[in-house]
Write a protein that holds these residues in place. Sequence first.
Motif, PDB file in Angstrom:
ATOM      1  N   THR A  50       1.408  52.050 -17.760  1.00  0.00           N
ATOM      2  CA  THR A  50       2.381  52.594 -16.823  1.00  0.00           C
ATOM      3  C   THR A  50       1.799  53.820 -16.134  1.00  0.00           C
ATOM      4  O   THR A  50       0.750  54.337 -16.535  1.00  0.00           O
ATOM      5  CB  THR A  50       3.663  53.005 -17.571  1.00  0.00           C
ATOM      6  N   GLU A  51       2.502  54.304 -15.115  1.00  0.00           N
ATOM      7  CA  GLU A  51       2.071  55.536 -14.444  1.00  0.00           C
ATOM      8  C   GLU A  51       2.026  56.694 -15.437  1.00  0.00           C
ATOM      9  O   GLU A  51       1.142  57.539 -15.371  1.00  0.00           O
ATOM     10  CB  GLU A  51       3.013  55.883 -13.293  1.00  0.00           C
ATOM     11  N   GLU A  52       3.005  56.734 -16.344  1.00  0.00           N
ATOM     12  CA  GLU A  52       3.040  57.807 -17.338  1.00  0.00           C
ATOM     13  C   GLU A  52       1.788  57.821 -18.207  1.00  0.00           C
ATOM     14  O   GLU A  52       1.375  58.863 -18.700  1.00  0.00           O
ATOM     15  CB  GLU A  52       4.275  57.677 -18.240  1.00  0.00           C
ATOM     16  N   HIS A  53       1.187  56.648 -18.402  1.00  0.00           N
ATOM     17  CA  HIS A  53      -0.033  56.536 -19.193  1.00  0.00           C
ATOM     18  C   HIS A  53      -1.295  56.683 -18.339  1.00  0.00           C
ATOM     19  O   HIS A  53      -2.405  56.632 -18.846  1.00  0.00           O
ATOM     20  CB  HIS A  53      -0.067  55.180 -19.916  1.00  0.00           C
ATOM     21  N   GLY A  54      -1.119  56.839 -17.009  1.00  0.00           N
ATOM     22  CA  GLY A  54      -2.257  57.058 -16.131  1.00  0.00           C
ATOM     23  C   GLY A  54      -2.807  55.810 -15.470  1.00  0.00           C
ATOM     24  O   GLY A  54      -3.991  55.768 -15.120  1.00  0.00           O
ATOM     25  N   TYR A  55      -1.955  54.809 -15.259  1.00  0.00           N
ATOM     26  CA  TYR A  55      -2.394  53.550 -14.647  1.00  0.00           C
ATOM     27  C   TYR A  55      -1.482  53.168 -13.486  1.00  0.00           C
ATOM     28  O   TYR A  55      -0.303  53.493 -13.477  1.00  0.00           O
ATOM     29  CB  TYR A  55      -2.372  52.411 -15.669  1.00  0.00           C
ATOM     30  N   ILE A  56      -2.057  52.422 -12.559  1.00  0.00           N
ATOM     31  CA  ILE A  56      -1.286  51.789 -11.486  1.00  0.00           C
ATOM     32  C   ILE A  56      -1.465  50.295 -11.659  1.00  0.00           C
ATOM     33  O   ILE A  56      -2.589  49.811 -11.856  1.00  0.00           O
ATOM     34  CB  ILE A  56      -1.775  52.233 -10.092  1.00  0.00           C
ATOM     35  N   VAL A  57      -0.360  49.573 -11.602  1.00  0.00           N
ATOM     36  CA  VAL A  57      -0.397  48.127 -11.763  1.00  0.00           C
ATOM     37  C   VAL A  57       0.143  47.482 -10.491  1.00  0.00           C
ATOM     38  O   VAL A  57       1.200  47.868  -9.993  1.00  0.00           O
ATOM     39  CB  VAL A  57       0.447  47.679 -12.978  1.00  0.00           C
ATOM     40  N   GLU A  58      -0.607  46.537  -9.961  1.00  0.00           N
ATOM     41  CA  GLU A  58      -0.172  45.745  -8.811  1.00  0.00           C
ATOM     42  C   GLU A  58      -0.164  44.298  -9.252  1.00  0.00           C
ATOM     43  O   GLU A  58      -0.980  43.889 -10.078  1.00  0.00           O
ATOM     44  CB  GLU A  58      -1.153  45.894  -7.639  1.00  0.00           C
ATOM     45  N   SER A  59       0.749  43.524  -8.697  1.00  0.00           N
ATOM     46  CA  SER A  59       0.747  42.109  -9.045  1.00  0.00           C
ATOM     47  C   SER A  59       1.066  41.263  -7.829  1.00  0.00           C
ATOM     48  O   SER A  59       1.735  41.701  -6.903  1.00  0.00           O
ATOM     49  CB  SER A  59       1.751  41.827 -10.162  1.00  0.00           C
ATOM     50  N   TYR A  70      -2.263  37.350  -9.477  1.00  0.00           N
ATOM     51  CA  TYR A  70      -3.047  38.160 -10.394  1.00  0.00           C
ATOM     52  C   TYR A  70      -2.253  39.398 -10.763  1.00  0.00           C
ATOM     53  O   TYR A  70      -1.247  39.735 -10.144  1.00  0.00           O
ATOM     54  CB  TYR A  70      -4.369  38.572  -9.746  1.00  0.00           C
ATOM     55  N   ILE A  71      -2.751  40.109 -11.750  1.00  0.00           N
ATOM     56  CA  ILE A  71      -2.247  41.433 -12.095  1.00  0.00           C
ATOM     57  C   ILE A  71      -3.468  42.349 -12.038  1.00  0.00           C
ATOM     58  O   ILE A  71      -4.466  42.099 -12.710  1.00  0.00           O
ATOM     59  CB  ILE A  71      -1.607  41.461 -13.498  1.00  0.00           C
ATOM     60  N   ARG A  72      -3.394  43.382 -11.218  1.00  0.00           N
ATOM     61  CA  ARG A  72      -4.490  44.335 -11.072  1.00  0.00           C
ATOM     62  C   ARG A  72      -4.072  45.630 -11.753  1.00  0.00           C
ATOM     63  O   ARG A  72      -3.014  46.175 -11.459  1.00  0.00           O
ATOM     64  CB  ARG A  72      -4.790  44.574  -9.597  1.00  0.00           C
ATOM     65  N   ILE A  73      -4.932  46.123 -12.625  1.00  0.00           N
ATOM     66  CA  ILE A  73      -4.671  47.382 -13.327  1.00  0.00           C
ATOM     67  C   ILE A  73      -5.780  48.361 -12.954  1.00  0.00           C
ATOM     68  O   ILE A  73      -6.961  48.042 -13.065  1.00  0.00           O
ATOM     69  CB  ILE A  73      -4.652  47.184 -14.853  1.00  0.00           C
ATOM     70  N   MET A  74      -5.370  49.552 -12.506  1.00  0.00           N
ATOM     71  CA  MET A  74      -6.333  50.575 -12.115  1.00  0.00           C
ATOM     72  C   MET A  74      -6.027  51.875 -12.848  1.00  0.00           C
ATOM     73  O   MET A  74      -4.862  52.258 -12.980  1.00  0.00           O
ATOM     74  CB  MET A  74      -6.250  50.836 -10.610  1.00  0.00           C
ATOM     75  N   LYS A  75      -7.052  52.519 -13.327  1.00  0.00           N
ATOM     76  CA  LYS A  75      -6.910  53.831 -13.936  1.00  0.00           C
ATOM     77  C   LYS A  75      -6.761  54.837 -12.811  1.00  0.00           C
ATOM     78  O   LYS A  75      -7.533  54.821 -11.857  1.00  0.00           O
ATOM     79  CB  LYS A  75      -8.146  54.153 -14.780  1.00  0.00           C
ATOM     80  N   VAL A  76      -5.748  55.672 -12.888  1.00  0.00           N
ATOM     81  CA  VAL A  76      -5.501  56.665 -11.850  1.00  0.00           C
ATOM     82  C   VAL A  76      -6.547  57.771 -11.958  1.00  0.00           C
ATOM     83  O   VAL A  76      -6.846  58.264 -13.039  1.00  0.00           O
ATOM     84  CB  VAL A  76      -4.081  57.259 -11.996  1.00  0.00           C
ATOM     85  N   LYS A  77      -7.108  58.134 -10.814  1.00  0.00           N
ATOM     86  CA  LYS A  77      -8.059  59.241 -10.757  1.00  0.00           C
ATOM     87  C   LYS A  77      -7.404  60.383 -10.003  1.00  0.00           C
ATOM     88  O   LYS A  77      -7.004  60.218  -8.855  1.00  0.00           O
ATOM     89  CB  LYS A  77      -9.343  58.818 -10.046  1.00  0.00           C
ATOM     90  N   PHE A  78      -7.298  61.518 -10.631  1.00  0.00           N
ATOM     91  CA  PHE A  78      -6.700  62.682  -9.995  1.00  0.00           C
ATOM     92  C   PHE A  78      -7.786  63.647  -9.570  1.00  0.00           C
ATOM     93  O   PHE A  78      -8.806  63.792 -10.241  1.00  0.00           O
ATOM     94  CB  PHE A  78      -5.726  63.367 -10.954  1.00  0.00           C
ATOM     95  N   LEU A  79      -7.557  64.296  -8.445  1.00  0.00           N
ATOM     96  CA  LEU A  79      -8.550  65.206  -7.906  1.00  0.00           C
ATOM     97  C   LEU A  79      -8.697  66.466  -8.743  1.00  0.00           C
ATOM     98  O   LEU A  79      -9.773  66.973  -8.928  1.00  0.00           O
ATOM     99  CB  LEU A  79      -8.191  65.573  -6.459  1.00  0.00           C
ATOM    100  N   ASN A  80      -7.594  66.996  -9.233  1.00  0.00           N
ATOM    101  CA  ASN A  80      -7.662  68.192 -10.060  1.00  0.00           C
ATOM    102  C   ASN A  80      -6.404  68.288 -10.926  1.00  0.00           C
ATOM    103  O   ASN A  80      -5.493  67.484 -10.801  1.00  0.00           O
ATOM    104  CB  ASN A  80      -7.840  69.449  -9.204  1.00  0.00           C
ATOM    105  N   GLY A  81      -6.352  69.268 -11.773  1.00  0.00           N
ATOM    106  CA  GLY A  81      -5.234  69.419 -12.690  1.00  0.00           C
ATOM    107  C   GLY A  81      -3.895  69.617 -12.007  1.00  0.00           C
ATOM    108  O   GLY A  81      -2.886  69.064 -12.427  1.00  0.00           O
TER     109      GLY A  81
END
Length: 153
Positions: free
Chosen positions: A51-60, A67-78
């Motif tokens: 989930t977003e709370e866990h740091g992921y974006i899911v598209e389907s 398909y189901i696409r799972i991406m790890k969210v990358k943040f620019l800074n804190g």
Amino acid sequence: MQNQNMSDIIEEYIKKILKTEEQIEIRRNEMAVRFNCVPSQINYVINTRFTEEHGYIVESKRGGGGYIRIMKVKFLNGAHLLDEMARIIGETITEKDAYAVIQNLFNNKILTKREGNLLLSVMDKTFLQCFEEDEDHLRAHLLVKMLKSLRFE
């Protein structure tokens, strides 16, 4: 691996791929065959652990070529991560989701162990029940306020 349940095994498999790849595309039925489980088990893992709370974006995409696409969210800074977590929280958040947000911030080295434990202590159901307000609403308000205060030294 004997002590792991099927959800843990599926989660571990997906996370292992995401360590080396920026995203993963899976087909629910193919994953179900791979792990000898029902397709709804794959849905459960994705809906609860990616989930977003866990740091992921899911598209389907549904349908034959779906398909189901799972991406790890990358943040620019804190600060960006703190803002994004505050946005995700919104007006209410469950205890479980609040814990996931705090764990994500700790994993991204935004929170120290001590800060994380302090946040967890006030997100606890037993603490919030003493207030005569909606627990999830109060939890969200407290967590967003604390995240905003963490943006400053």
